[in-house]
Design a protein around this motif. Structure first.
Motif, PDB file in Angstrom:
ATOM      1  N   ASP A 151       1.017  -1.242  -0.237  1.00 56.53           N
ATOM      2  CA  ASP A 151       0.065   0.170  -0.390  1.00 56.53           C
ATOM      3  C   ASP A 151       0.961   1.055  -0.390  1.00 56.53           C
ATOM      4  OD1 ASP A 151       1.052   0.101   2.191  1.00 56.53           O
ATOM      5  OD2 ASP A 151      -1.085   0.348   3.612  1.00 56.53           O
ATOM      6  N   ALA A 152       2.294   0.954   0.038  1.00 57.38           N
ATOM      7  CA  ALA A 152       3.243   2.382  -0.489  1.00 57.38           C
ATOM      8  C   ALA A 152       3.121   3.123  -1.751  1.00 57.38           C
ATOM      9  CB  ALA A 152       4.667   1.740   0.069  1.00 57.38           C
ATOM     10  N   ALA A 153       3.402   4.012  -1.997  1.00 52.95           N
ATOM     11  CA  ALA A 153       3.700   5.239  -3.048  1.00 52.95           C
ATOM     12  C   ALA A 153       4.957   4.320  -3.914  1.00 52.95           C
ATOM     13  CB  ALA A 153       4.073   6.669  -3.145  1.00 52.95           C
ATOM     14  N   GLY A 154       4.752   4.469  -5.602  1.00 55.87           N
ATOM     15  CA  GLY A 154       5.865   4.209  -5.646  1.00 55.87           C
ATOM     16  C   GLY A 154       5.417   3.075  -7.029  1.00 55.87           C
ATOM     17  N   ALA A 155       6.876   3.555  -8.349  1.00 51.82           N
ATOM     18  CA  ALA A 155       6.137   2.963  -9.561  1.00 51.82           C
ATOM     19  C   ALA A 155       6.078   1.646  -9.529  1.00 51.82           C
ATOM     20  CB  ALA A 155       6.823   4.079 -10.676  1.00 51.82           C
ATOM     21  N   PRO A 156       5.410   0.640 -10.175  1.00 52.15           N
ATOM     22  CA  PRO A 156       5.331  -0.408 -10.276  1.00 52.15           C
ATOM     23  C   PRO A 156       6.766  -0.986 -11.266  1.00 52.15           C
ATOM     24  CG  PRO A 156       3.165  -0.097 -11.345  1.00 52.15           C
ATOM     25  CD  PRO A 156       3.714   1.429 -10.731  1.00 52.15           C
ATOM     26  N   THR A 157       7.733  -1.876 -11.188  1.00 54.14           N
ATOM     27  CA  THR A 157       8.051  -2.158 -12.248  1.00 54.14           C
ATOM     28  C   THR A 157       7.380  -2.630 -13.000  1.00 54.14           C
ATOM     29  OG1 THR A 157       8.131  -4.758 -11.279  1.00 54.14           O
ATOM     30  CG2 THR A 157      10.265  -2.836 -10.724  1.00 54.14           C
ATOM     31  N   ALA A 158       7.991  -3.550 -14.589  1.00 52.16           N
ATOM     32  CA  ALA A 158       7.121  -3.948 -15.878  1.00 52.16           C
ATOM     33  C   ALA A 158       7.261  -5.626 -15.165  1.00 52.16           C
ATOM     34  CB  ALA A 158       8.292  -4.192 -16.953  1.00 52.16           C
ATOM     35  N   SER A 159       7.621  -5.756 -14.165  1.00 50.17           N
ATOM     36  CA  SER A 159       6.755  -7.474 -14.024  1.00 50.17           C
ATOM     37  C   SER A 159       5.959  -7.365 -12.585  1.00 50.17           C
ATOM     38  CB  SER A 159       8.768  -7.869 -13.312  1.00 50.17           C
ATOM     39  OG  SER A 159       9.352  -7.657 -11.975  1.00 50.17           O
ATOM     40  N   GLN A 160       5.820  -6.111 -12.199  1.00 50.05           N
ATOM     41  CA  GLN A 160       4.700  -5.636 -10.977  1.00 50.05           C
ATOM     42  C   GLN A 160       3.369  -5.753 -11.739  1.00 50.05           C
ATOM     43  OE1 GLN A 160       6.729  -2.925  -8.556  1.00 50.05           O
ATOM     44  NE2 GLN A 160       7.724  -4.026  -6.972  1.00 50.05           N
ATOM     45  N   ALA A 194      -0.618   5.987 -17.174  1.00 48.51           N
ATOM     46  CA  ALA A 194      -0.377   4.759 -17.798  1.00 48.51           C
ATOM     47  C   ALA A 194      -0.509   3.372 -16.984  1.00 48.51           C
ATOM     48  CB  ALA A 194       1.495   4.874 -17.834  1.00 48.51           C
ATOM     49  N   ASP A 195       0.190   3.443 -15.933  1.00 47.11           N
ATOM     50  CA  ASP A 195      -0.816   1.776 -14.727  1.00 47.11           C
ATOM     51  C   ASP A 195      -2.038   2.024 -15.024  1.00 47.11           C
ATOM     52  OD1 ASP A 195       2.102   2.988 -13.568  1.00 47.11           O
ATOM     53  OD2 ASP A 195       0.835   3.580 -12.101  1.00 47.11           O
ATOM     54  N   MET A 196      -3.313   3.004 -15.560  1.00 47.79           N
ATOM     55  CA  MET A 196      -4.066   2.524 -15.451  1.00 47.79           C
ATOM     56  C   MET A 196      -5.021   2.278 -16.507  1.00 47.79           C
ATOM     57  SD  MET A 196      -5.557   2.519 -12.190  1.00 47.79           S
ATOM     58  CE  MET A 196      -7.012   1.965 -12.919  1.00 47.79           C
TER      59      MET A 196
END
Length: 539
Positions: A151-160, A194-196
């Motif tokens: 639940d923390a902030a941060g951009a996901p990696t491609a694998s995530q 972009a995530d969405m």
């Protein structure tokens, strides 16, 4: 012996009556509103095996004959933004929904109360236990994110991000209608456009939706709508905007026309975007929204530590006074100040006496800054989520939005586990008991905003068509027999800010899948509702 003979005779008589009947139910002589927006016609409606089989003059008899003279007969109402996913597991009665004439719920921004892999079992449990209404749900993008990266902030990696997509795929294959988001709240707010788009592309493989509680419903509402539309266009999905509002008192009358123009322009160029709303001028949500989003950037536990720290609070208070900032929608500013934010439920005996009072009043009585009072109440109520009513909208803006033909109705409320009490999120808001009757009582009867036919269309055939529920939302032969009978003269929402759990009047009968679920305004205990699974039609 005599009693046994009597019961046997009664059983034989009932069996003979059923054998002689042509239909399960015949609703006689009502003013039938078909749900498509057509004027009412006086007609009979015959129901058999859960479906409408005849509309017009019905010569055949029903096992039960219902006299609807002087009453309106309409399709059951569809709640496009429901919060009952967890509540229905505890109690499938959904009495507050039935009493509003609602027969179908679409679970909204929070998603189901289980992970994606658990959805088939969750649906099976609902079916086994029984529910009084039909129920389908979105799957929350936040669920996917938290499952993969916490639940923390941060951009996901491609694998995530790929792992999140796999969760969305599981949910879609289980029958989710699409993905939902609540980008105004952490940790959902940490998701980028972009995530969405990436997750929406997965939902698109099953012809799904992107449904959103937008990133900003206040000063930045137009930009938030543009983001939702961008996600839909790039992701290849239909877009549903939850509880459309222009929640910013300083620009009432200005932002809503801009918001509607933005949606209409997108629709004109072929974007499948629409919205729902609840017909009230106050929203309801947790007191934690009064804390800027950076407070929660390292997760909930660290955020609670920050809220307890007096030095951190000084910075927080300065930002609350300053207004919104990137990544955070300041609902106190949007409401026009603490005097327009009313404590609804603090979940503690210590602050119970302040329920219904404004944060400005509470702060004055406690000799505290209103923000300090809000955060103290929130901390005292843990692990529950203390909630408030934020009076952010104008009635004229609500009316303007309601007039749009692509706007449907969603309560943003849960089925009551304990009828007459606040729902699963503990928020006493009249929308949980009054939303659907209010559309007719307030906006058809008390002021000429909608015609009766258009009001019913917004609650029936339009949302059914929108969600792909091909056999619901209309009173026509072959359609599922979800039906509501109401007395227009006595129809009233009743629920108010001071009495938010009061039941409506005038909703006399509700039929779900051909079974009477509310009779004479009283629940029958029937559990004829169905789980609605969005078919994953691969594209």
């Amino acid at each position: 012996m005599a009693r046994g003979i009597l019961w046997a005779a009664v059983s034989m008589l009932l069996a003979a009556t059923a054998a002689a009947a042509d239909h399960d139910l015949v609703i006689r002589g009502g003013r039938v509103l078909d749900g498509a927006g057509n004027p009412w016609v006086r007609a009979d409606v015959a129901v058999k095996d859960g479906r409408v089989v005849q509309v017009g003059q019905v010569p055949g008899k029903g096992i039960r004959e219902i006299d609807a003279r002087g009453r309106y007969v309409a399709p059951g109402f569809i709640d496009m933004m429901d919060q009952s996913g967890a509540a229905l597991l505890k109690d499938g009665a959904a009495e507050n929904k039935l009493r509003m004439g609602v027969t179908t719920l679409i679970g909204g921004e929070g998603g189901p109360p289980v992970p994606a892999a658990g959805m088939p079992g969750y649906f099976s449990t609902l079916e086994t236990q029984g529910i009084s209404v039909n129920f389908g749900t979105y799957y929350s993008s936040t669920q996917a994110r938290v499952h993969v990266m916490g639940d923390a902030a941060g951009a996901p990696t491609a694998s995530q991000l790929q792992a999140m997509g796999e969760q969305v795929k599981l949910a879609m294959e289980a029958g989710a209608f699409g993905i939902s988001s609540a980008l105004i709240y952490a940790p959902s707010s940490f998701q980028s456009t972009a995530d969405m788009v990436s997750l929406a592309k997965v939902a698109a493989q099953c012809d799904g939706f992107y449904a959103t509680h937008m990133r900003d419903e206040s000063e930045g509402v137009v930009k938030a709508i543009e983001e939702a539309i961008e996600i839909g266009e790039k992701g290849g999905v239909k877009v549903e905007i939850f509880h459309l509002k222009a929640a910013f008192a300083p620009q009432w009358g200005k932002l809503m026309p801009q918001a509607l123009a933005t949606i209409n322009a997108a629709r004109a160029r072929g974007v499948d975007v629409a919205a729902d709303l609840y017909p009230y001028t106050a929203g309801g949500t947790g007191l934690e929204i009064i804390a800027p989003s950076w407070v929660w950037a390292d997760g909930v536990e660290k955020g609670i530590e920050r809220v307890r720290d007096p030095k951190v609070r000084e910075r927080m208070k300065r930002e609350v006074v300053a207004g919104s900032m990137p990544g955070w929608s300041n609902l106190v500013h949007a409401s026009g100040g603490f005097e327009n934010v009313r404590l609804a439920n603090g979940f503690s005996d210590k602050y119970r006496r302040f329920h219904g009072r404004t944060l400005a009043e509470i702060g004055a009585e406690l000799n505290l800054h209103p923000a300090d009072a809000a955060w103290d109440i929130a901390l005292e109520g843990l692990p529950n989520r203390a909630v408030a009513l934020y009076f952010m909208m104008s009635e004229l803006d609500v009316e303007l939005a309601l007039r749009q033909p692509w706007v449907s109705i969603g309560s943003d409320a849960a089925a009551a586990v304990n009828f007459g009490q606040p729902g699963a999120i503990g928020l006493p808001h009249p929308r949980a008991y009054g939303t659907f009757p209010r559309i007719i009582a307030e906006y058809v009867k008390r002021r000429p905003v909608l015609s009766l036919e258009e009001a019913v269309r917004k609650m029936t055939s339009w949302p059914a068509q929108r969600m792909g529920l091909e056999d619901r939302g209309l009173i026509r032969p072959g359609m599922r027999a979800d039906i509501v009978l109401f007395d227009l003269d006595t129809l009233d929402d009743v629920a108010s800010w001071d009495a938010p759990t009061a039941s409506p009047t005038g909703i006399e009968m509700v039929i779900v899948n051909g079974v009477v679920a509310l009779d004479g305004g009283t629940p029958t205990g029937a559990r004829a509702g169905a789980v609605l699974r969005h078919p994953c039609r691969q594209r």
